[in-house]
Write an enzyme that holds these catalytic residues in place. Structure first.
Site, PDB file in Angstrom:
ATOM      1  N   SER A  43      -1.888   2.658  -3.162  1.00 34.84           N
ATOM      2  CA  SER A  43      -2.133   3.056  -1.773  1.00 34.84           C
ATOM      3  C   SER A  43      -1.380   2.157  -0.801  1.00 34.84           C
ATOM      4  O   SER A  43      -0.895   2.625   0.231  1.00 34.84           O
ATOM      5  CB  SER A  43      -3.637   3.057  -1.456  1.00 34.84           C
ATOM      6  OG  SER A  43      -4.204   1.784  -1.692  1.00 34.84           O
ATOM      7  N   GLU A  44      -1.245   0.854  -1.118  1.00 39.66           N
ATOM      8  CA  GLU A  44      -0.433  -0.047  -0.292  1.00 39.66           C
ATOM      9  C   GLU A  44       0.293  -1.064  -1.162  1.00 39.66           C
ATOM     10  O   GLU A  44      -0.255  -1.555  -2.148  1.00 39.66           O
ATOM     11  CB  GLU A  44      -1.284  -0.816   0.744  1.00 39.66           C
ATOM     12  CG  GLU A  44      -1.468  -0.110   2.063  1.00 39.66           C
ATOM     13  CD  GLU A  44      -2.638   0.840   2.033  1.00 39.66           C
ATOM     14  OE1 GLU A  44      -2.737   1.678   2.951  1.00 39.66           O
ATOM     15  OE2 GLU A  44      -3.439   0.755   1.095  1.00 39.66           O
ATOM     16  N   THR A  45       1.510  -1.383  -0.744  1.00 44.95           N
ATOM     17  CA  THR A  45       2.233  -2.541  -1.240  1.00 44.95           C
ATOM     18  C   THR A  45       2.492  -3.442  -0.042  1.00 44.95           C
ATOM     19  O   THR A  45       2.990  -2.988   0.989  1.00 44.95           O
ATOM     20  CB  THR A  45       3.558  -2.152  -1.906  1.00 44.95           C
ATOM     21  OG1 THR A  45       3.288  -1.304  -3.023  1.00 44.95           O
ATOM     22  CG2 THR A  45       4.301  -3.385  -2.387  1.00 44.95           C
ATOM     23  N   ILE A  66       2.232   1.306   7.663  1.00 47.99           N
ATOM     24  CA  ILE A  66       1.029   1.460   8.479  1.00 47.99           C
ATOM     25  C   ILE A  66       0.767   0.186   9.275  1.00 47.99           C
ATOM     26  O   ILE A  66       1.329  -0.872   8.991  1.00 47.99           O
ATOM     27  CB  ILE A  66      -0.212   1.835   7.638  1.00 47.99           C
ATOM     28  CG1 ILE A  66      -0.477   0.776   6.558  1.00 47.99           C
ATOM     29  CG2 ILE A  66      -0.049   3.205   7.015  1.00 47.99           C
ATOM     30  CD1 ILE A  66      -1.821   0.965   5.878  1.00 47.99           C
ATOM     31  N   HIS A  71      -7.468  -4.284   2.421  1.00 46.81           N
ATOM     32  CA  HIS A  71      -7.487  -4.737   1.022  1.00 46.81           C
ATOM     33  C   HIS A  71      -6.174  -5.405   0.619  1.00 46.81           C
ATOM     34  O   HIS A  71      -6.173  -6.377  -0.132  1.00 46.81           O
ATOM     35  CB  HIS A  71      -7.829  -3.574   0.079  1.00 46.81           C
ATOM     36  CG  HIS A  71      -6.685  -2.695  -0.276  1.00 46.81           C
ATOM     37  ND1 HIS A  71      -6.220  -1.698   0.552  1.00 46.81           N
ATOM     38  CD2 HIS A  71      -5.892  -2.659  -1.380  1.00 46.81           C
ATOM     39  CE1 HIS A  71      -5.201  -1.092  -0.033  1.00 46.81           C
ATOM     40  NE2 HIS A  71      -4.987  -1.655  -1.201  1.00 46.81           N
TER      41      HIS A  71
END
Length: 259
Positions: A43-45, A66, A71
């Site tokens: 979902s994120e790096t 974003i 997290h």
């Protein structure tokens, strides 16, 4: 380049929300960071570079950069404090979302983030059709926040992600309700970012905490994101700031071979 995967808001691996983390000496191009995020398919790096007294931190989803992510910030602080600067008990990050601080308190990593205000929003037929259940209240900030009648309704919700993606407002969609074992529960969906359901979403709690603090008349709360993986957040609402603490578990350390 070293690449870490850390499960954030997790008691052990395979819980919480996995984030990719790259702590670098110099910035890569935006295009390359986006390609890495797509290749990782998390979902994120997160990408961090030391700039003066702080680190600059950026977050990329498979669908784009974003402005706020909880997290992956926790995961990046975990990596810095355990593998780069072990003497640190606090790390500050310059980000698109402002100056963010992570403090290590025992085995918890506490995020100090801005509280996000929300405005009331109409519950439309399009929302009901996409969600498959009728919210009792709706609010909008960066994301669409939908309050459901019960914890059971949150757990059992089965939204249509194609229809959620077509909602005109909100980058993400969050559903929430008062909890039984926990003060409140939630789930978060981000099909517009190519992430149907995010396991644990710190940024959503920047708006959930002000809402539930008022509803429950409490400043300190324990929250549970009731995704399949699940994650626990130990929260405080402090006027214009929110604090969210959780544990983290290292899943992997790898080398990225970049030309």
């Amino acid at each position: 380049m070293k690449y870490f995967v850390v499960d954030a808001f997790a008691e052990k691996i395979f819980e919480g929300n996995p984030a990719g983390v790259c702590v670098m000496k110099d910035w890569l191009s935006d295009d390359l960071m986006q390609k890495i995020a797509i290749e990782n398919n998390l979902s994120e790096t997160a990408f961090a570079v030391r700039e003066g007294a702080h680190y600059r931190l950026r977050w990329f989803t498979p669908g784009g950069e974003i402005n706020l992510c909880g997290h992956a910030t926790l995961a990046t602080a975990f990596v810095i404090m355990n593998y780069y600067k072990k003497e640190l008990s606090s790390v500050q990050f310059d980000t698109m979302g402002g100056l963010l601080t992570v403090n290590r308190i025992g085995d918890l990593y506490e995020l100090d983030f801005p509280a996000v205000p929300s405005k009331e929003y109409p519950v439309t037929e399009q929302i009901i059709e996409a969600l498959g259940v009728t919210p009792i209240e709706a609010f909008i900030n960066r994301d669409l926040i939908l309050v459901l009648e019960s914890e059971e309704a949150v757990i059992n919700a089965n939204p249509d992600f194609v229809k959620l993606e077509k909602l005109p407002d909100g980058l993400g969609v969050c559903i929430t309700a008062k909890g039984t074992e926990y003060d409140f529960v939630s789930r978060g969906f981000f099909p517009k970012l190519k992430v149907n359901e995010d396991p644990v979403t710190g940024s959503l709690h920047c708006s959930l905490l002000p809402y539930w603090a008022k509803r429950l008349d409490k400043k300190e709360m324990t929250a549970k994101q009731v995704s399949k993986r699940g994650g626990t957040l130990y929260c405080k609402h402090e006027d214009t700031r929110v604090k969210m603490a959780g544990k983290a578990a290292l899943y992997s350390i790898a080398d990225l071979y970049l030309e």
